[in-house]
Design a protein around this motif. Structure first.
Motif, short mmCIF file in Angstrom:
data_model
loop_
_atom_site.label_atom_id
_atom_site.label_comp_id
_atom_site.label_asym_id
_atom_site.label_seq_id
_atom_site.Cartn_x
_atom_site.Cartn_y
_atom_site.Cartn_z
N SER A 1 -22.75 18.50 97.69
CA SER A 1 -22.04 17.30 98.15
C SER A 1 -22.92 16.07 97.92
O SER A 1 -24.04 16.02 98.41
CB SER A 1 -21.71 17.43 99.64
N LYS A 2 -22.38 15.10 97.23
CA LYS A 2 -23.13 13.86 96.96
C LYS A 2 -23.16 12.93 98.17
O LYS A 2 -23.92 11.97 98.21
CB LYS A 2 -22.54 13.12 95.76
N THR A 3 -22.33 13.19 99.17
CA THR A 3 -22.27 12.29 100.33
C THR A 3 -23.03 12.80 101.55
O THR A 3 -23.18 12.07 102.52
CB THR A 3 -20.80 12.04 100.73
N VAL A 4 -23.51 14.04 101.51
CA VAL A 4 -24.23 14.59 102.66
C VAL A 4 -25.59 13.90 102.80
O VAL A 4 -26.27 13.64 101.81
CB VAL A 4 -24.38 16.13 102.56
N GLU B 1 -22.29 15.41 107.79
CA GLU B 1 -21.00 16.07 107.58
C GLU B 1 -21.21 17.58 107.51
O GLU B 1 -22.26 18.05 107.09
CB GLU B 1 -20.34 15.59 106.29
N TYR B 2 -20.21 18.31 107.96
CA TYR B 2 -20.32 19.77 108.01
C TYR B 2 -19.06 20.42 107.47
O TYR B 2 -17.95 19.94 107.68
CB TYR B 2 -20.52 20.26 109.46
N THR C 1 -19.62 25.81 103.88
CA THR C 1 -20.65 25.94 102.84
C THR C 1 -21.92 25.21 103.24
O THR C 1 -23.03 25.75 103.07
CB THR C 1 -20.12 25.40 101.49
N ILE C 2 -21.80 24.03 103.78
CA ILE C 2 -22.97 23.28 104.24
C ILE C 2 -23.70 24.05 105.33
O ILE C 2 -24.92 24.16 105.32
CB ILE C 2 -22.57 21.86 104.70
N MET C 3 -22.96 24.63 106.25
CA MET C 3 -23.58 25.41 107.32
C MET C 3 -24.29 26.65 106.75
O MET C 3 -25.37 27.00 107.21
CB MET C 3 -22.54 25.84 108.35
N GLN C 4 -23.72 27.30 105.76
CA GLN C 4 -24.36 28.47 105.14
C GLN C 4 -25.66 28.08 104.45
O GLN C 4 -26.66 28.79 104.56
CB GLN C 4 -23.41 29.13 104.14
N ILE C 5 -25.65 26.96 103.76
CA ILE C 5 -26.86 26.48 103.08
C ILE C 5 -27.95 26.18 104.09
O ILE C 5 -29.10 26.62 103.96
CB ILE C 5 -26.55 25.24 102.21
#
Length: 92
Positions: A26-29, A47-48, A51-55
């Motif tokens: 994600s370019k905005t995280v 932002e969540y 996928t972000i949580m897994q990373i």
């Protein structure tokens, strides 16, 4: 991020790799807080999603196996909060 990074230098590579993987997804995280809590890395973002949580979870788990001071991945001492390798504990 107003508080900076509040953890030991030993986790630099973990934080760097985590940041690279997040920004490729994600370019905005953006990181909002990076710290040590209960002996392992805590990484908070603006932002969540699943996928972000897994990373984030993958790299937080790597911190549990890495000395927070030098980045060594073996010979740990301590329980619970703050795990350091035996070499770092000798230098206290």
């Amino acid at each position: 991020m107003c508080y900076g990074i509040a953890c030991g230098d030993g986790w630099f590579n973990i934080i760097f790799d985590l940041s690279k993987e997040l920004t490729s997804y994600s370019k905005t995280v953006q990181a909002t807080q990076v710290k040590e809590k209960f002996g392992y890395l805590r990484f908070y973002v603006n932002e969540y999603d699943d996928t972000i949580m897994q990373i984030i979870t993958k790299f937080e788990n790597k911190s549990k196996e890495t000395c927070r001071k030098c980045g060594n991945k073996k010979d740990f001492e301590g329980k619970g909060r703050g795990k350091d390798c035996k070499d770092c504990l000798k230098n206290i």
